[in-house]
Design an enzyme around this catalytic site. Structure first.
Site, PDB file in Angstrom:
ATOM      1  N   GLU A 129      -3.818   4.588  -8.012  1.00  0.00           N
ATOM      2  CA  GLU A 129      -5.039   5.227  -7.526  1.00  0.00           C
ATOM      3  C   GLU A 129      -5.035   6.686  -7.970  1.00  0.00           C
ATOM      4  OE1 GLU A 129      -6.085   5.152  -3.295  1.00  0.00           O
ATOM      5  OE2 GLU A 129      -7.578   6.691  -3.748  1.00  0.00           O
ATOM      6  N   HIS A 167       0.835  -1.204   0.000  1.00  0.00           N
ATOM      7  CA  HIS A 167       0.000   0.000   0.000  1.00  0.00           C
ATOM      8  C   HIS A 167       0.875   1.262   0.000  1.00  0.00           C
ATOM      9  CE1 HIS A 167      -3.012   2.544   2.506  1.00  0.00           C
ATOM     10  NE2 HIS A 167      -3.464   2.497   1.270  1.00  0.00           N
ATOM     11  N   HIS A 223      -0.530  11.256  -1.333  1.00  0.00           N
ATOM     12  CA  HIS A 223      -1.867  10.845  -0.890  1.00  0.00           C
ATOM     13  C   HIS A 223      -2.768  12.019  -0.550  1.00  0.00           C
ATOM     14  CE1 HIS A 223      -4.898   9.517   2.054  1.00  0.00           C
ATOM     15  NE2 HIS A 223      -4.902   8.379   1.364  1.00  0.00           N
ATOM     16  N   ASP A 270      -0.756   6.475  -4.937  1.00  0.00           N
ATOM     17  CA  ASP A 270      -1.736   7.537  -5.186  1.00  0.00           C
ATOM     18  C   ASP A 270      -1.125   8.606  -6.077  1.00  0.00           C
ATOM     19  OD1 ASP A 270      -3.595   6.515  -3.043  1.00  0.00           O
ATOM     20  OD2 ASP A 270      -1.821   6.972  -1.824  1.00  0.00           O
ATOM     21  N   GLU A 306       0.455  -0.492  -4.773  1.00  0.00           N
ATOM     22  CA  GLU A 306      -0.569   0.529  -5.011  1.00  0.00           C
ATOM     23  C   GLU A 306       0.060   1.863  -4.653  1.00  0.00           C
ATOM     24  OE1 GLU A 306      -3.896   3.179  -3.308  1.00  0.00           O
ATOM     25  OE2 GLU A 306      -1.993   2.545  -2.444  1.00  0.00           O
TER      26      GLU A 306
HETATM   27  O1  G3P Z   1      -6.471   1.985  -3.128  1.00  0.00           O
HETATM   28  C1  G3P Z   1      -6.665   1.464  -1.861  1.00  0.00           C
HETATM   29  C2  G3P Z   1      -6.389   2.476  -0.768  1.00  0.00           C
HETATM   30  O2  G3P Z   1      -5.163   3.089  -1.035  1.00  0.00           O
HETATM   31  C3  G3P Z   1      -7.456   3.518  -0.647  1.00  0.00           C
HETATM   32  O3  G3P Z   1      -7.271   4.327   0.456  1.00  0.00           O
HETATM   33  O4  G3P Z   1      -6.728   6.486   1.479  1.00  0.00           O
HETATM   34  O5  G3P Z   1      -5.012   4.700   1.406  1.00  0.00           O
HETATM   35  O6  G3P Z   1      -5.637   5.884  -0.671  1.00  0.00           O
HETATM   36  P1  G3P Z   1      -6.102   5.397   0.655  1.00  0.00           P
HETATM   37 MG    MG Z   2      -4.494   4.778  -2.168  1.00  0.00          MG
END
Ligand code: G3P
Ligand code: MG
Length: 241
Positions: free
Chosen positions: A109, A14, A56, A43, A41
């Site tokens: 993302e 993550h 993020h 952002d 993953e």
């Molecule tokens: O994409 C899954 C997760 O990353 C979504 O939540 O706030 O960590 O971007 P966040």
């Molecule tokens: Mg995310």
């Protein structure tokens, strides 16, 4: 005939490297690969210059030594900031090159600042369509506007719609933006949703799962993939193929 989409990885680090490194950094990608992750993953948001960068929050304070909104900060200022441990905020281009080098599958993302949904979706999708090397990434977003814009630019890519709790009309919302994977918070995903998604052939991916037993229970319930800050992909309980 359209070829079947390749199966998705089961475990994604993550925000690049989870807890292994500062979030959304190149050090995170390197740490994830070194720990044995095959998928990450991260952002992506636009700078004031329209450059897609990994971060993020809409504001700089939590993860960098800067101040203010990312979408109002020019590249020259953004790239001089410390994003943790001496790391810079990476561009999407830098992250893409490193994913290719390390053989990492990516879930990008799309994280638009308010008011920048269309521009962010279009910019990320056109970058991926034109420049990505290797297995194309999965693009996801909480923003249906951003996903629809991305899909108009690059309909050949795979898209996931993000929710926290999954609403009853999830299928219609996914169909409207052409999403084929359903992403949601692990702590409120219902068995009825997982079953309905299985019938529809829709993989369910859950965030954020840091306990191996919790991961095992989610897989046993039919969840296809998860995002983690802490799991070791070599842990047999993570059931990584
Ligand atoms: O994409 C899954 C997760 O990353 C979504 O939540 O706030 O960590 O971007 P966040
Ligand atoms: Mg995310």
């Amino acid at each position: 005939m359209t070829p079947a989409a390749p199966p998705l990885p089961r475990v994604f680090a993550h925000r690049c490297g989870g807890a292994l490194a500062p979030e959304n950094t190149l050090a995170g990608l390197r740490a994830a690969a070194a720990r044995g992750f095959t998928a990450v993953e991260f952002d992506v948001m636009l700078s004031a210059d329209g450059t897609p960068v990994l971060i993020h929050d809409e504001t700089l304070e939590r993860t960098t030594n800067g101040r203010g909104r990312v979408c109002e900060t020019p590249d020259a200022v953004l790239f001089a900031l410390d994003a943790g441990g001496g790391e810079r905020i990476p561009t999407l281009a830098e992250a893409a090159a490193l994913c290719a080098e390390l053989g990492l599958f990516a879930n990008i993302e799309i994280k638009p600042a308010a008011g920048y949904e269309l521009a962010t979706g279009e910019t990320v999708a056109s970058f991926v369509a034109d420049h990505w090397r290797g297995v194309p990434p999965l693009l996801s977003s909480f923003s249906r506007q951003a996903l629809a814009a991305a899909r108009r630019v690059a309909p050949q890519l795979r898209y996931g719609l993000l929710f926290e709790a999954v609403p009853r009309n999830w299928r219609r919302q996914m169909d409207e933006v052409g999403a084929t994977t359903l992403h949601c918070a692990a702590d409120c995903v219902r068995d009825t949703t997982i079953a309905a998604a299985a019938v529809a052939g829709v993989p369910v991916l859950c965030y954020t799962v840091n306990d191996p037993q919790a991961a095992q229970r989610l897989f046993a319930r039919g969840v296809s993939g998860l995002f983690t800050d802490r799991l070791d992909p070599r842990d047999p309980l993570a059931a990584v193929a």
